[in-house]
Design an enzyme around this catalytic site. Structure first.
Site, PDB file in Angstrom:
ATOM      1  N   TYR A  98     -88.439 -53.084  39.095  1.00 29.24           N
ATOM      2  CA  TYR A  98     -88.655 -51.647  39.206  1.00 29.24           C
ATOM      3  C   TYR A  98     -88.463 -50.989  37.837  1.00 29.24           C
ATOM      4  O   TYR A  98     -87.833 -51.555  36.936  1.00 29.24           O
ATOM      5  CB  TYR A  98     -87.643 -51.023  40.163  1.00 29.24           C
ATOM      6  CG  TYR A  98     -87.894 -51.238  41.630  1.00 29.24           C
ATOM      7  CD1 TYR A  98     -89.084 -50.841  42.224  1.00 29.24           C
ATOM      8  CD2 TYR A  98     -86.919 -51.809  42.446  1.00 29.24           C
ATOM      9  CE1 TYR A  98     -89.303 -51.006  43.579  1.00 29.24           C
ATOM     10  CE2 TYR A  98     -87.131 -51.975  43.807  1.00 29.24           C
ATOM     11  CZ  TYR A  98     -88.323 -51.573  44.367  1.00 29.24           C
ATOM     12  OH  TYR A  98     -88.534 -51.739  45.709  1.00 29.24           O
ATOM     13  N   GLU A 144     -81.539 -49.379  46.539  1.00 31.28           N
ATOM     14  CA  GLU A 144     -80.107 -49.135  46.687  1.00 31.28           C
ATOM     15  C   GLU A 144     -79.524 -48.474  45.440  1.00 31.28           C
ATOM     16  O   GLU A 144     -78.384 -48.722  45.056  1.00 31.28           O
ATOM     17  CB  GLU A 144     -79.344 -50.427  47.025  1.00 31.28           C
ATOM     18  CG  GLU A 144     -79.586 -50.939  48.418  1.00 31.28           C
ATOM     19  CD  GLU A 144     -80.987 -51.495  48.620  1.00 31.28           C
ATOM     20  OE1 GLU A 144     -81.747 -50.924  49.428  1.00 31.28           O
ATOM     21  OE2 GLU A 144     -81.329 -52.489  47.961  1.00 31.28           O
ATOM     22  N   ASN A 203     -93.801 -46.870  47.099  1.00 24.39           N
ATOM     23  CA  ASN A 203     -92.938 -47.963  47.530  1.00 24.39           C
ATOM     24  C   ASN A 203     -92.631 -47.821  49.015  1.00 24.39           C
ATOM     25  O   ASN A 203     -91.958 -46.875  49.424  1.00 24.39           O
ATOM     26  CB  ASN A 203     -91.623 -47.949  46.730  1.00 24.39           C
ATOM     27  CG  ASN A 203     -90.760 -49.152  47.012  1.00 24.39           C
ATOM     28  OD1 ASN A 203     -91.250 -50.282  47.059  1.00 24.39           O
ATOM     29  ND2 ASN A 203     -89.478 -48.927  47.207  1.00 24.39           N
ATOM     30  N   GLU A 204     -93.154 -48.743  49.824  1.00 22.21           N
ATOM     31  CA  GLU A 204     -92.931 -48.730  51.274  1.00 22.21           C
ATOM     32  C   GLU A 204     -93.190 -47.337  51.866  1.00 22.21           C
ATOM     33  O   GLU A 204     -92.424 -46.831  52.693  1.00 22.21           O
ATOM     34  CB  GLU A 204     -91.509 -49.198  51.602  1.00 22.21           C
ATOM     35  CG  GLU A 204     -91.250 -50.648  51.221  1.00 22.21           C
ATOM     36  CD  GLU A 204     -89.860 -51.130  51.614  1.00 22.21           C
ATOM     37  OE1 GLU A 204     -89.694 -52.329  51.888  1.00 22.21           O
ATOM     38  OE2 GLU A 204     -88.929 -50.293  51.643  1.00 22.21           O
ATOM     39  N   GLU A 284     -91.515 -58.660  49.229  1.00 23.49           N
ATOM     40  CA  GLU A 284     -90.052 -58.647  49.265  1.00 23.49           C
ATOM     41  C   GLU A 284     -89.586 -59.609  50.352  1.00 23.49           C
ATOM     42  O   GLU A 284     -89.418 -59.233  51.505  1.00 23.49           O
ATOM     43  CB  GLU A 284     -89.503 -57.236  49.531  1.00 23.49           C
ATOM     44  CG  GLU A 284     -89.698 -56.265  48.384  1.00 23.49           C
ATOM     45  CD  GLU A 284     -88.981 -54.934  48.608  1.00 23.49           C
ATOM     46  OE1 GLU A 284     -88.178 -54.831  49.567  1.00 23.49           O
ATOM     47  OE2 GLU A 284     -89.229 -53.993  47.838  1.00 23.49           O
ATOM     48  N   TYR A 355     -75.832 -59.272  46.353  1.00 25.10           N
ATOM     49  CA  TYR A 355     -76.894 -59.334  47.361  1.00 25.10           C
ATOM     50  C   TYR A 355     -76.956 -60.679  48.075  1.00 25.10           C
ATOM     51  O   TYR A 355     -77.850 -60.921  48.870  1.00 25.10           O
ATOM     52  CB  TYR A 355     -78.246 -59.038  46.678  1.00 25.10           C
ATOM     53  CG  TYR A 355     -79.314 -58.438  47.568  1.00 25.10           C
ATOM     54  CD1 TYR A 355     -79.358 -57.077  47.817  1.00 25.10           C
ATOM     55  CD2 TYR A 355     -80.300 -59.234  48.129  1.00 25.10           C
ATOM     56  CE1 TYR A 355     -80.345 -56.513  48.612  1.00 25.10           C
ATOM     57  CE2 TYR A 355     -81.295 -58.677  48.931  1.00 25.10           C
ATOM     58  CZ  TYR A 355     -81.306 -57.318  49.166  1.00 25.10           C
ATOM     59  OH  TYR A 355     -82.288 -56.762  49.958  1.00 25.10           O
TER      60      TYR A 355
END
Length: 673
Positions: A98, A144, A203-204, A284, A355
């Site tokens: 990103y 996030e 994005n989404e 993803e 993560y």
């Protein structure tokens, strides 16, 4: 972007010579661009789609990528190359990252392209490490991160702004941002000789809204700079709203993790409804998951991840592992979530972005790494790359000395931004142009006719320590939905609410301003409530530069009075502690905050991020070897609630530097060794 542009000099149409020449000129112009040279361009790699073979094409040959996500802003720059090299050694042939608008544009009209914000340097290193690049410039990125990567100052500049829509103010600011970002990337697009093969649009988006006017505008604004030199694409969650994210003439992909691998046929079918031809892509694939404070650390089984990855690749699909390397939300960059169904409400993300990814937070290989690498090796050649991981060292116990009470006159002078701002209602963080940190709200209490009387605050975003005459009387919490507490008559005259931003929501809700909102009121004898007005709002940015400036100007003899120094519960507000870490050999380490309450830690002026071990599950903060040096290293701790002391005597509180991370701790104390 379809199949891309194919130059064809052998036009056989039975038309006049003039028309043939005109068509040839137009064709070459479209392929090369203004002032280009077709022969020169043919020597450059180009990335297209073969819709008959359902394949990507690179340099005229079928191509499939297995990429991994690594966000440059989650690792210190001196570590970028080693992280990338470890990723490449696993067999990955592409990097996904990103671009964070708020990092590069922290204040209106101010831009940052240095240090951890040097995205061009990061991408150039990725090219040197033999990666193709999938660029995701947003402008909204989720990830996030605080506010999903959107700048906080947009809320104050445009109080009614509607993010991620055709709102004229929003698209005007996106246009300004892209005009700063995109020209810097031109040499990196594959059509210009670089290795950026794909550029994401939004994005989404389908799961957020269904505004195709906005999506079409953003497509055109992105293509204005990409100009056919890379492939535009979208990513959408596979559900009934996918079509809301589909953009005409933009390649569509989807995303899913191991929890939906049993639905893979259904997911591919959903994608084919939107896009009947072209390669299948999972943009993803989740080998782990995000974690919030006050919940268990999220883990995913490595063998299940490897098996699911193999299943995806057997469809000749391309895939991106999100995250391959997660890293750390240094400083105040971690975001938060808000459950719209009413369950849990607001939940803040932990500082670590480990993560449970393929690589761990410090960039090391894991069992999951070995399993994933073996699967990748079944489909792509594995390069022979020797790795030299940093040592992980335990430096032991470090005592810290209380130096400054934040709410004292000296503390305000040293660390506040511009002094108090007076207003009828409390000023928000955004109105104070404050990205994060703390705001102290103060007002005078009226005469109370009840004892006790209930203090009510309509909304606190996100957490407030409440003081009367600088004596702690309680805590308000958005997470716990506690917005009131009793005040006893005679406690004092000045009400003080010290509000912490724990991270702006990064998913669904994109108007998460911080501070105190609505009425603050005090219960009356007749059952009504008296609104409290005439507030003083004092901002404490707690930026690493200001904290380090204070530390360097500190006298060695400056110590808080013995009463404050002996406190375990900080009843008079946050306290800054300093210490020194002696290092004879530099390595990665972890600052163990067990026994402390909640706060922020800095090493050598670098903000490691928020800690909250009494909530868990994260107990340690990652300290990169790149910020340490041989000799003495400075440590500053800003503690909000309580210190780690094993006795009520004169012993100084302490922290510990360990060789192993503790991300799976339980709420409560974990004693230092």
């Amino acid at each position: 972007m379809g199949s891309g542009c194919v130059c064809n000099r052998k036009l056989t149409m039975a038309v006049s010579g003039f028309l043939i020449i005109a068509v040839m000129a137009l064709t070459v112009g479209l392929c090369v661009g203004l002032g280009g040279d077709s022969d020169a361009l043919e020597d450059q790699p180009r990335f297209t789609i073969d819709h008959e073979a359902n394949s990507f094409m690179l340099d005229g040959k079928p191509f499939r990528y297995v990429s991994g996500s690594f966000h440059y802003f989650r690792a210190v720059p001196d570590s970028w190359r080693s992280r990338l090299r470890t990723m490449r050694a696993s067999g990955l042939n592409a990097l996904d990252t990103y671009v964070e608008w708020s990092l590069h544009n922290p204040h209106d009209g101010t831009y940052n392209w240095e240090g951890i914000a040097d995205v061009v340097n990061f991408l150039e290193i990725a090219q040197e490490e033999d990666f193709y690049i999938i660029l995701r410039p947003g402008p909204y990125i989720c990830a996030e991160r605080d506010n999903g990567g959107l700048p906080h100052w947009l809320f104050a500049k445009y109080p009614t702004i509607k993010m991620r829509t055709n709102d004229p103010n929003y698209i005007a600011e996106v246009g300004k941002w892209y005009a700063e970002l995109m020209p810097r990337l031109q040499h990196l697009f594959v059509g210009n000789g670089g290795k950026i093969i794909m550029v994401q649009v939004e994005n989404e988006y389908g799961d957020y809204a269904c505004d195709h006017d906005y999506l079409n505008w953003l497509r055109d604004e992105t293509e204005k700079y990409v100009a056919g030199k890379a492939l535009l694409f979208t990513v959408d969650i596979p559900n009934e709203k996918m079509s809301c994210g589909k953009i005409e003439n933009v390649f569509a992909t989807t995303d899913f993790g191991i929890d939906r691998i049993h639905e893979i046929e259904k997911i591919w079918e959903m994608l084919r409804v939107l896009q009947p031809t072209g390669p299948l892509v999972n943009s993803e694939f989740y080998p782990g998951w995000l974690t919030h404070w006050q919940e268990q650390n999220q883990r995913r089984d490595g063998q299940e991840v490897a098996n699911a990855l193999r299943t995806i690749l057997t469809y000749n699909a391309s895939v991106n592992l999100y995250m391959f390397f997660g890293g750390t939300n240094f400083g105040f960059t971690a975001g938060a979530n808000y459950n719209l169904d009413g369950s849990n409400g607001y939940t803040a993300d932990i500082t670590s972005y480990d993560y449970d990814a393929v690589m761990d937070e410090a960039g090391g290989v894991t069992t999951k790494y070995d399993l994933v690498k073996a699967v990748i090796g079944e489909f792509l050649p594995l390069p022979e790359i020797a790795l030299s991981p940093a040592k992980r060292l335990a430096y032991g116990k470090v005592e810290v000395t209380p130096r400054l009470a934040l709410l004292s006159a000296e503390g305000r002078a040293a660390l506040s931004k511009g002094g108090a701002v007076e207003s009828t209602k409390p000023k928000s963080f955004e109105e104070l142009d404050l990205y994060s940190g703390l705001v102290l709200y103060e007002t005078e209490l009226p005469g109370m006719d009840l004892d006790p009387a209930l203090l009510k605050v309509e909304q606190v975003n996100d957490r407030a320590h409440v003081f009367v005459d600088q004596e702690l009387v309680g805590t308000l919490s958005r997470e716990a939905e506690i917005y009131s507490l009793p005040l006893s008559k005679g406690w004092g005259s000045t009400l003080q609410l010290l509000v912490e931003n724990q991270g702006r929501v990064n998913f669904y809700i994109l108007n998460d301003t911080k501070g105190i909102f609505g009425e603050v009121s005090l219960q009356l004898h007749n059952g009504g409530y008296l609104p409290l007005e005439n507030w003083r709002s004092t901002a404490f940015p707690l930026e690493q530069s200001s904290v380090e400036l204070w530390r360097r100007g500190l006298s060695e003899q400056k110590v808080l009075d013995s009463f404050v120094a002996r406190q375990r519960i900080l009843r008079n507000g946050p306290v800054l502690y300093t210490g020194s870490l002696a290092v004879t050999e530099v390595g990665d380490t972890y600052l163990n905050m067990a026994g402390w309450g909640k706060g922020v830690a800095y090493v050598n002026g670098f903000n490691l991020g928020r800690y909250w071990p009494v909530a868990g599950p994260q107990i340690t903060l990652y300290v990169p070897n790149e910020i340490l040096r041989e000799g003495e290293n400075s440590l500053v701790i800003l503690e909000f609630q309580r210190v780690n002391k094993t006795s009520t005597g004169e012993d100084l509180p302490a922290v510990q530097f360990d060789a192993v991370a503790q991300l799976d701790g339980e709420s409560g104390d974990v004693p230092l060794k």
